[in-house]
Scaffold this motif. Structure first.
Motif, mmCIF file in Angstrom:
data_model
loop_
_atom_site.group_PDB
_atom_site.id
_atom_site.type_symbol
_atom_site.label_atom_id
_atom_site.label_comp_id
_atom_site.label_asym_id
_atom_site.label_seq_id
_atom_site.Cartn_x
_atom_site.Cartn_y
_atom_site.Cartn_z
ATOM 1 N N LEU A 120 0.812 -1.221 0.000
ATOM 2 C CA LEU A 120 0.000 0.000 0.000
ATOM 3 C C LEU A 120 0.844 1.270 0.000
ATOM 4 O O LEU A 120 0.301 2.372 -0.182
ATOM 5 N N SER B 86 -7.406 3.190 16.538
ATOM 6 C CA SER B 86 -7.090 2.778 15.178
ATOM 7 C C SER B 86 -5.580 2.813 14.988
ATOM 8 O O SER B 86 -4.842 3.358 15.818
ATOM 9 N N ALA C 167 -1.543 5.861 -2.638
ATOM 10 C CA ALA C 167 -2.071 6.348 -1.364
ATOM 11 C C ALA C 167 -1.743 7.822 -1.176
ATOM 12 O O ALA C 167 -2.584 8.610 -0.710
ATOM 13 N N LEU D 261 -5.776 4.734 10.168
ATOM 14 C CA LEU D 261 -6.269 3.628 9.350
ATOM 15 C C LEU D 261 -7.197 2.787 10.211
ATOM 16 O O LEU D 261 -6.763 2.128 11.156
ATOM 17 N N THR D 262 -8.491 2.826 9.893
ATOM 18 C CA THR D 262 -9.505 2.162 10.717
ATOM 19 C C THR D 262 -9.908 0.802 10.172
ATOM 20 O O THR D 262 -10.071 -0.155 10.932
ATOM 21 N N GLU D 263 -10.074 0.715 8.839
ATOM 22 C CA GLU D 263 -10.506 -0.539 8.227
ATOM 23 C C GLU D 263 -9.720 -0.808 6.952
ATOM 24 O O GLU D 263 -9.277 0.126 6.270
ATOM 25 N N VAL D 264 -9.559 -2.097 6.650
ATOM 26 C CA VAL D 264 -9.019 -2.529 5.366
ATOM 27 C C VAL D 264 -9.984 -3.548 4.795
ATOM 28 O O VAL D 264 -10.276 -4.561 5.442
ATOM 29 N N ASN D 265 -10.510 -3.248 3.609
ATOM 30 C CA ASN D 265 -11.496 -4.136 2.959
ATOM 31 C C ASN D 265 -12.653 -4.489 3.887
ATOM 32 O O ASN D 265 -13.008 -5.668 4.053
ATOM 33 N N ALA E 197 -3.773 -5.568 9.631
ATOM 34 C CA ALA E 197 -3.735 -4.931 8.322
ATOM 35 C C ALA E 197 -2.946 -5.777 7.320
ATOM 36 O O ALA E 197 -3.371 -5.963 6.175
ATOM 37 N N VAL F 27 -4.462 -7.462 3.786
ATOM 38 C CA VAL F 27 -3.839 -7.094 2.514
ATOM 39 C C VAL F 27 -3.327 -8.337 1.788
ATOM 40 O O VAL F 27 -3.522 -8.513 0.583
ATOM 41 N N LEU G 281 -9.702 1.223 1.923
ATOM 42 C CA LEU G 281 -9.250 1.672 3.239
ATOM 43 C C LEU G 281 -10.231 2.691 3.806
ATOM 44 O O LEU G 281 -10.726 3.554 3.075
ATOM 45 N N ILE H 50 -10.148 5.740 6.122
ATOM 46 C CA ILE H 50 -9.163 6.666 6.679
ATOM 47 C C ILE H 50 -9.879 7.752 7.466
ATOM 48 O O ILE H 50 -10.907 8.284 7.035
#
Length: 506
Positions: free
Chosen positions: A413, A436, A448, A459-463, A473, A477, A490, A492
């Motif tokens: 990323l 987070s 990015a 960064l709170t969530e990925v997918n 994370a 990924v 993401l 953010i």
């Protein structure tokens, strides 16, 4: 013999000597085409010969709006000079400066005046006439006057004003029957239609200019509900609040802003559409304020990459970045990552259209909302709340994770992330209570970085999966890469709040 000679002469007129049959046929086809095009030409509207009759009819209903504001400031007199103790000049100068307000001891009051435009609408109640203008024309004013075409000055009262739409309504009382104008349907106006603007540019009084509608639906970042009509009719300082008319003499816009490096007209002016303004004006007259619908979500644009990540066929709708706790959307089951495609039967083809639709929806009305979630459309029912301008939304946070870990690079990323340790929070001036991951570095050559992600963002969530540790994370990924995904979504949180960003895997 005479008869045959005449017939021969006529045939020569229709088909001169030397013209073959194919050319004759082509000429006949062209003639037929011209006949078919005649109705279209008859329906086309050319430029009017004059705007004089229209101007005569409309000018009396357009007014100048004069405002006065009392401003306190220090006197422009210099400070009293200093003298040695006991100097004979000390008492003399002290008396002089005290009488004239010098020495910076006494704040001086002065009146600042400004001029704008307005128009009388065909609404009258108990002898009161109502005038529409811009909010920025009367904002902060201590006194407001309306000046008619015959220079009659009437004291005006501010009935109500709305900063979000930049509209205000004034009221004047007079026994005279004042001329007025009515609203037209701004949605029926097309790019290229003739329009007439009347106002008070540079304080010169009733000035008429003409032009065409140059564009529609302009967003100039003036407010949350921007939907301006753009025109090349000359609009200058002092035209604010004046009407834009169509050729039937109906108000289809309120002249509000200009684009100008010099302050003068360069052929780019903006007007609030009448269909949007009427709703605000009616509420200001009835209640003195505007009641707007509230959904309780933060939204963002659906880009092509986000649409691809979520499985949408095309980039449309409004992506829900976050849902306000206990708000109408939360109670209805709307979630972050939902894409709102339809609201109250109205298609949301782009993000910025949704705030206008929601704001114009009556409070406490139950509406149907169609959202895109997990690859399919889901229909929900939402009870619309009331937008409260004074209400602050505070996001709650869980206890800070304990323990300390080294920063971890998510090379796919172009990001480096870390747990929200005390040292990291202090480095990026973040508040306690963050739960987070903190982005500590962004590769300047990564997508990015191009998408505006910066060190200090969260960064709170990925997918669509909550990540609380760098390992979380990394796992999500890697799984996306293994599944053949070209990008990940993401969530953010930055200075502007929550937003989703689709980032391609490197």
């Amino acid at each position: 013999m005479m008869k045959s000679h005449m017939m021969k002469h006529r045939s020569h007129a229709l088909a001169p000597a030397g013209v073959n049959r194919s050319l004759t046929l082509m000429l006949a086809v062209l003639a037929t085409a011209m006949l078919l095009l005649q109705p279209l030409a008859a329906n086309a509207k050319g430029a009017p010969e004059s705007f004089a009759d229209l101007a005569d009819k409309l000018l009396p209903a357009v007014v100048n709006v004069s405002t006065t504001q009392v401003i306190e400031g220090k006197s422009s007199m210099p400070d009293m000079p200093q003298f040695p103790p006991g100097s004979p000049f000390e008492d003399f100068f002290k008396d002089f400066f005290d009488k004239n307000g010098g020495g910076g001891q006494h704040p001086q009051k002065r009146k600042a005046t400004s001029l704008g435009s307005g128009f009388i609408i065909d609404y009258r109640k108990n002898g009161d006439a109502y005038v529409v203008t811009n909010n920025h024309v009367v904002e902060g004013a201590d006194e407001v006057s309306v000046i008619l075409q015959d220079d009659t000055r009437l004291k005006a009262e501010i009935v109500g004003r709305d900063a979000k739409s930049d509209l205000a309504v004034l009221k004047v009382h007079t026994d005279r029957k004042l001329p007025s104008v009515g609203f037209g349907d701004s949605t029926a106006s097309r790019v290229g239609d003739w329009v007439v603007a009347i106002g008070n540019p540079f304080g010169l009084g009733g000035t008429v200019t003409a032009g065409i509608i140059s564009a529609r639906g302009r967003d100039i970042n003036a407010g949350p509900y921007d939907d301006f009509i753009q025109t090349d009719a000359s609009i200058n300082r002092g035209n604010s609040g004046g009407p834009m008319f169509n050729m039937q003499g109906e108000v289809i816009g309120i002249n509000t802003a200009i684009f100008s490096p010099s302050g003068g007209s360069v052929g780019i002016g903006f007007a609030i559409p009448s269909n949007a303004a009427q709703v605000v004006i009616e509420q200001l007259i009835q209640y003195g304020q505007v009641s707007r619908g509230w959904l309780g979500v933060h939204i963002q644009v659906v880009t092509d990459s986000i649409a691809e990540t979520l499985g949408l066929k095309k980039a449309e709708g409004a992506l829900v970045a976050s849902v306000i706790e206990d708000g109408p959307a939360a109670k209805a089951g709307i979630k972050a990552r939902d894409v709102i495609l339809e609201f109250d039967g109205k298609h949301v083809n782009e993000m910025r259209k949704l705030p206008r639709i929601v704001a114009s929806t009556p409070v406490e009305k139950a509406v149907s909302v169609k959202v895109w979630r997990d690859g399919k459309i889901k229909t929900l029912s939402v009870m619309i709340g009331r937008l409260d301008d004074d209400k602050e939304v505070v996001a709650s946070a869980d206890e800070q994770p304990k323990g300390k870990t080294a920063e971890h690079a998510l090379n796919e990323l172009g990001l480096t992330v870390s747990l929200p340790t005390a040292e990291v929070l202090q480095r990026f001036d973040l508040a306690d209570g963050v739960d987070s991951l903190v982005i500590t570095d962004v590769d300047a050559d990564s997508q990015a970085y191009e998408e505006g992600i910066r060190a200090g963002d969260l960064l709170t969530e990925v997918n669509q999966e909550k990540v609380k540790t760098p390992a979380d994370a990394e796992r999500v990924v890697k799984a996306a890469k293994k599944d053949g995904k070209r990008s990940v979504l993401l969530l953010i949180e930055g200075q502007a709040g929550f937003r989703f960003v689709a980032v391609k895997l490197q």
